[in-house]
Design a protein around this motif. Structure first.
Motif, PDB file in Angstrom:
ATOM      1  N   ASN A  15       0.815  -1.210   0.000  1.00  0.00           N
ATOM      2  CA  ASN A  15       0.000   0.000   0.000  1.00  0.00           C
ATOM      3  C   ASN A  15       0.857   1.272   0.000  1.00  0.00           C
ATOM      4  OD1 ASN A  15       0.984  -0.280   2.550  1.00  0.00           O
ATOM      5  ND2 ASN A  15      -0.844   0.507   3.571  1.00  0.00           N
ATOM      6  N   VAL A  16       2.152   1.089  -0.207  1.00  0.00           N
ATOM      7  CA  VAL A  16       3.073   2.220  -0.206  1.00  0.00           C
ATOM      8  C   VAL A  16       3.123   2.865  -1.588  1.00  0.00           C
ATOM      9  CG1 VAL A  16       5.520   2.832   0.033  1.00  0.00           C
ATOM     10  CG2 VAL A  16       4.481   1.215   1.618  1.00  0.00           C
ATOM     11  N   MET A  17       3.242   4.175  -1.613  1.00  0.00           N
ATOM     12  CA  MET A  17       3.489   4.839  -2.880  1.00  0.00           C
ATOM     13  C   MET A  17       4.948   5.222  -2.955  1.00  0.00           C
ATOM     14  SD  MET A  17       1.718   8.036  -4.805  1.00  0.00           S
ATOM     15  CE  MET A  17       2.192   9.233  -3.596  1.00  0.00           C
ATOM     16  N   LYS A  18       5.578   4.939  -4.076  1.00  0.00           N
ATOM     17  CA  LYS A  18       6.963   5.333  -4.280  1.00  0.00           C
ATOM     18  C   LYS A  18       6.984   6.795  -4.679  1.00  0.00           C
ATOM     19  CE  LYS A  18       7.685   0.812  -6.454  1.00  0.00           C
ATOM     20  NZ  LYS A  18       6.371   0.551  -7.059  1.00  0.00           N
ATOM     21  N   ARG A  49       2.057   2.416  -6.421  1.00  0.00           N
ATOM     22  CA  ARG A  49       2.065   3.430  -7.470  1.00  0.00           C
ATOM     23  C   ARG A  49       3.231   4.400  -7.266  1.00  0.00           C
ATOM     24  NH1 ARG A  49      -4.494   3.745  -7.452  1.00  0.00           N
ATOM     25  NH2 ARG A  49      -4.800   2.413  -9.268  1.00  0.00           N
ATOM     26  N   THR A  50       3.567   5.113  -8.327  1.00  0.00           N
ATOM     27  CA  THR A  50       4.751   5.976  -8.314  1.00  0.00           C
ATOM     28  C   THR A  50       4.384   7.418  -8.620  1.00  0.00           C
ATOM     29  OG1 THR A  50       6.091   4.115  -9.105  1.00  0.00           O
ATOM     30  CG2 THR A  50       7.059   6.303  -9.319  1.00  0.00           C
ATOM     31  N   TYR A  51       4.902   8.333  -7.805  1.00  0.00           N
ATOM     32  CA  TYR A  51       4.753   9.769  -8.045  1.00  0.00           C
ATOM     33  C   TYR A  51       6.132  10.339  -8.340  1.00  0.00           C
ATOM     34  CZ  TYR A  51       3.805  14.765  -7.206  1.00  0.00           C
ATOM     35  OH  TYR A  51       3.694  16.139  -7.337  1.00  0.00           O
ATOM     36  N   ILE A  52       6.264  10.972  -9.497  1.00  0.00           N
ATOM     37  CA  ILE A  52       7.515  11.636  -9.882  1.00  0.00           C
ATOM     38  C   ILE A  52       7.231  13.130  -9.905  1.00  0.00           C
ATOM     39  CG2 ILE A  52       9.314  11.860 -11.653  1.00  0.00           C
ATOM     40  CD1 ILE A  52       8.170   9.069 -12.741  1.00  0.00           C
ATOM     41  N   GLY A  53       7.949  13.899  -9.097  1.00  0.00           N
ATOM     42  CA  GLY A  53       7.734  15.339  -9.057  1.00  0.00           C
ATOM     43  C   GLY A  53       9.028  16.074  -9.304  1.00  0.00           C
TER      44      GLY A  53
END
Length: 223
Positions: A18-21, A133-137
């Motif tokens: 349940n972790v988001m990268k 899921r992955t968030y790239i900022g």
């Protein structure tokens, strides 16, 4: 089970599913070599690209954004470009659910958060987060992931939005990421802001233009 990211022989374990990268950067084109193995390990082949922060700039003054987006495309990531300005929450939700990675570009952080709120993106991403899921900022995209954005101060022009509430997305809740810490133009501003906000009791993480920050829900890793 556990998924893991590999880099430089090290291993970063991500607890549970349940972790988001979180992958945060100041400049993707300067951190390309570092981000490449991370994206491969995370299995990112496509990403929903939110270019909204750069809407305050005229097309001829957005070359840096093209360079930034090209960096991911050169690494084999297909970008589905989706400007959230003027979009309705249901449209945002449908689009987000079709992707396991979101990439938010640089630009004006105040303007970006304003339109993330108006379109419901801020609510949708909180529900979307997790499940590996992955968030790239990048730059503004990194700042908006924090618990608040007003710490970026004069590095961005706050008059580009009507915001009175500067609460960020809270995807990276513990620290404030100070982008462009060693940038020729923005570096001195970043250093002053870091001191100011640490005096107020915040933990500020400086991020140079060639560095990336990884967060797995527990540990912060700077590469």
């Amino acid at each position: 089970g556990l998924s893991s990211w590999f880099f430089g022989g090290g291993r970063l374990y991500l607890g549970g599913t349940n972790v988001m990268k979180l992958i945060l950067a100041s400049m993707l084109n300067k951190s390309q070599s570092k981000i490449s193995p991370i994206l491969k390990a995370a299995g990112v082949k496509t990403a929903l690209c939110i270019p909204t922060a750069a809407n305050v700039y005229s097309p001829e003054n957005r070359g840096w954004q093209t360079d930034e987006m090209n960096t991911l495309q050169q690494l084999g990531v297909e970008l589905d470009i989706f400007d959230v300005e003027g979009k309705a929450p249901q449209e945002v939700k449908t689009k987000m659910e079709a992707h396991t990675a979101v990439y938010v570009t640089g630009g004006n952080t105040y303007y970006l958060l304003d339109h993330m709120r108006r379109s419901g993106f801020d609510e949708v991403i909180r529900a979307w987060a997790g499940n590996g899921r992955t968030y790239i900022g990048c730059s503004a995209g990194a700042v908006v992931a924090c618990s608040r954005i007003d710490y970026i101060g004069a590095m961005d022009d706050p008059s580009q939005s009507t915001l009175t509430d500067f609460t960020g997305l809270g995807l990276y809740p513990n620290n404030l990421v100070m982008v462009h810490a060693d940038h020729q133009k923005y570096g001195p501003i970043a250093q002053d802001l870091k001191i100011e906000w640490e005096r107020k009791g915040n933990r500020v993480v400086p991020l140079n233009d060639d560095q990336i920050l990884l967060w797995d829900g527990r540990e912060t890793e700077i590469l």
